[in-house]
Design an enzyme around this catalytic site. Structure first.
Site, PDB file in Angstrom:
ATOM      1  NE  ARG A  99       3.677  -4.782   7.886  1.00 42.36           N
ATOM      2  CZ  ARG A  99       3.374  -3.752   7.121  1.00 42.36           C
ATOM      3  NH1 ARG A  99       2.431  -3.885   6.190  1.00 42.36           N
ATOM      4  NH2 ARG A  99       3.992  -2.608   7.256  1.00 42.36           N
ATOM      5  NE  ARG A 102      -1.775 -10.032   1.638  1.00 45.26           N
ATOM      6  CZ  ARG A 102      -2.116  -8.816   2.070  1.00 45.26           C
ATOM      7  NH1 ARG A 102      -1.896  -8.479   3.310  1.00 45.26           N
ATOM      8  NH2 ARG A 102      -2.699  -7.964   1.262  1.00 45.26           N
ATOM      9  CD  GLU A 148      -0.318  -0.653   0.218  1.00 47.38           C
ATOM     10  OE1 GLU A 148      -1.400  -1.275   0.231  1.00 47.38           O
ATOM     11  OE2 GLU A 148       0.256  -0.263   1.237  1.00 47.38           O
ATOM     12  CB  SER A 185       1.057   3.139   2.608  1.00 53.19           C
ATOM     13  OG  SER A 185      -0.255   3.490   2.896  1.00 53.19           O
ATOM     14  NE  ARG A 243       3.489  -5.788  -1.289  1.00 46.41           N
ATOM     15  CZ  ARG A 243       2.273  -5.522  -0.841  1.00 46.41           C
ATOM     16  NH1 ARG A 243       1.691  -4.358  -1.145  1.00 46.41           N
ATOM     17  NH2 ARG A 243       1.619  -6.405  -0.104  1.00 46.41           N
TER      18      ARG A 243
END
Length: 426
Positions: free
Chosen positions: A261, A276, A348, A351, A390
């Site tokens: 990303r 991130r 988070e 998802s 994560r």
RNA sequence: GGAGGGAUGGGUGAGUGGUUGAAACCGGCGGUCUUGAAAACCGUUAGCCCCGAAAGGGGCUCGGGGGUUCGAAUCCCUCUCCCUCCGCCA
């Protein structure tokens, strides 16, 4: 993508749902353009019908050895007129398609209405955050101290927002991938797939990442190739353009991939640590289901993802995203948030979404209930099961000891030759 | 990277400018025969869109896009994908 006919017949509803998402009205004069489009279509088609009939007459006359030049001259004019109208028609269709392409999915009625993340609704909690007798450290301190995580050298070989895992750190990442894949394939009935990590723009359109979110992606210069931001993209497009048998549904696939990303626009946000990154690994769950079953399948998919956290004994909560926080393609989303002791918050880690027929329309994913039955769009769902980076960091933080060592969760030990604890390197 | 060949309906495959949306075969579905099944025989068998309450009518689609033509599966250009050979490579 929403269905053109549906939008036409439900303009009010679509406008209202857009508003609930907190978006401005992008529909414009949808009705007017569509009305013009249909009028043009009607005219073009009747002219084409006339030309087809005349063509047959010309063929007949020629075969009889008769003169057809009058008909040909006449049709030449008709042809020119058709061309003219076709150009106009194409313009109208283009306008409608552009609008349709950029329209997000409609939130399901059960989705709470709200402006942003603050109004997401907590659904349930699992596990009790551990009470520490010392001040828990953040993973970006623990990891480097243990010699298993290295941001400096990653910055040297790549740049900011990259990480290098050393030794047990790398093994732990691999152990997590194997543990998750084994769980989902053996206990939850998913079929493992290993897809390409590079996709074309058509696949990204299918999932809804394009045309609106190109800035979030890495593109390979001079090609139509993009690095995948999630396995959702290649896996959801696996059956693009195909018609599946209803009996073959639901299809449940799980895939381990690297994800890339660009994180454009996130400068200054979560710059420390692994939260991130430009590159991370993820095990993704993807389902193709009958429309009538998709919401049950969303519940079970979410549970499948939760099981990973439960087995790792990491406290978490489940939140239902509100309309303002919902992703572009999703009709409903549950986020799984894992407890991070260093920041005293739930973060988070997964998802899980139902896209209904939104992606199916874009990627042309259909099924048939019987041999002679009509084709219908199926429903797609996916969820992380889980984001490995994560999970890795959550283990470090939740399982840390006062001396800076980290206990390995029981279920992972078989994947690490029985290793019970990560200790600082000598 | 170089050279060549190809893409047609669920499948194989015919079709090189005009009743070809597409032969034939296979498969699928329905039927006849049979206690049942098989075989055989007969019939049937693409999708999408528009108008219409319906009946029905019309349009588009032969890998995608563009062009030539009164008319394109058929001719031209271009893109994508697949195959063969050479080179390189894990």
């Amino acid at each position: 993508m929403l269905d053109l006919g549906f939008v036409r017949d439900n303009l009010q509803l679509v406008r209202q749902k857009l508003q609930e998402r907190g978006l401005s009205d992008q529909l414009g004069d949808f009705e007017g353009i569509d009305r013009e489009r249909r009028a043009l279509l009607l005219e073009v088609e009747s002219l084409r019908a006339r030309r087809n009939k005349a063509s047959q007459e010309i063929a007949f006359l020629k075969r009889q050895g008769q003169d057809a030049s009058a008909r040909i001259a006449e049709m030449k004019e008709v042809g020119a007129r058709i061309e003219e109208l076709e150009a106009q028609l194409k313009g109208r269709e283009e306008e409608l398609r552009e609008r349709l392409k950029c329209l997000p999915n409609l939130p399901h009625p059960s989705v709470p209405v709200g402006k942003g993340a603050a109004e997401n609704q907590e659904v349930r909690r699992w596990g009790e955050p551990r009470k520490f007798s010392f001040e828990p450290k953040a993973h970006w301190d623990l990891g480097p101290a243990l010699g298993i995580l290295d941001f400096e050298r990653a910055a040297k070989v790549a740049g900011a927002r990259f990480a290098v895992y050393w030794g047990v750190g790398a093994r732990l990442e691999r152990a997590l991938a194997n543990f998750m894949l084994d769980l989902h394939t053996r206990q939850h009935g998913y079929l493992e797939v290993l897809p390409p990590f590079i996709v074309n723009s058509s696949s990204l359109f299918g999932t809804g990442n394009l045309p609106k979110f190109a800035a979030d992606l890495f593109k390979l210069e001079g090609t139509d190739y993009w690095l995948i931001p999630t396995a959702e993209v290649p896996v959801t497009n696996l059956y693009a353009g195909e018609v599946l048998e209803a009996e073959s549904l639901p299809k449940k696939l799980c895939a381990w991939t690297a994800c890339f990303r660009s994180e454009a626009g996130s400068y200054g946000k979560e710059t420390r640590g692994l939260i991130r990154q430009h590159q991370f690994q993820k095990v993704e769950l993807v389902k193709f289901t009958l429309p009538e079953n998709s919401y049950d399948e969303l519940e079970s998919l979410t549970r499948d993802a939760e099981t990973v956290l439960q087995l790792l004994e990491l406290p978490y909560r489940v939140v239902a995203l509100c309309t303002g926080d919902l992703g572009f393609s999703a009709a409903k989303t549950y986020d799984l948030e894992v407890w991070l002791p260093s920041s005293h918050e739930y973060k988070e880690i997964s998802s899980c979404s139902n896209f209904e027929a939104f992606q199916a329309r874009r990627a042309n994913l259909r099924f048939r209930r019987s041999k002679q039955g009509k084709t219908e769009y199926l429903h797609t769902l996916n969820g992380s099961g889980l984001a490995i980076g994560r999970t890795w960091l959550a283990i470090l933080e939740n399982y840390q000891e006062a001396d800076g060592s980290v206990t390995i969760p029981q279920v992972l030990r078989p994947y690490l030759d029985g290793l019970e604890r990560i200790r600082p390197a000598e």
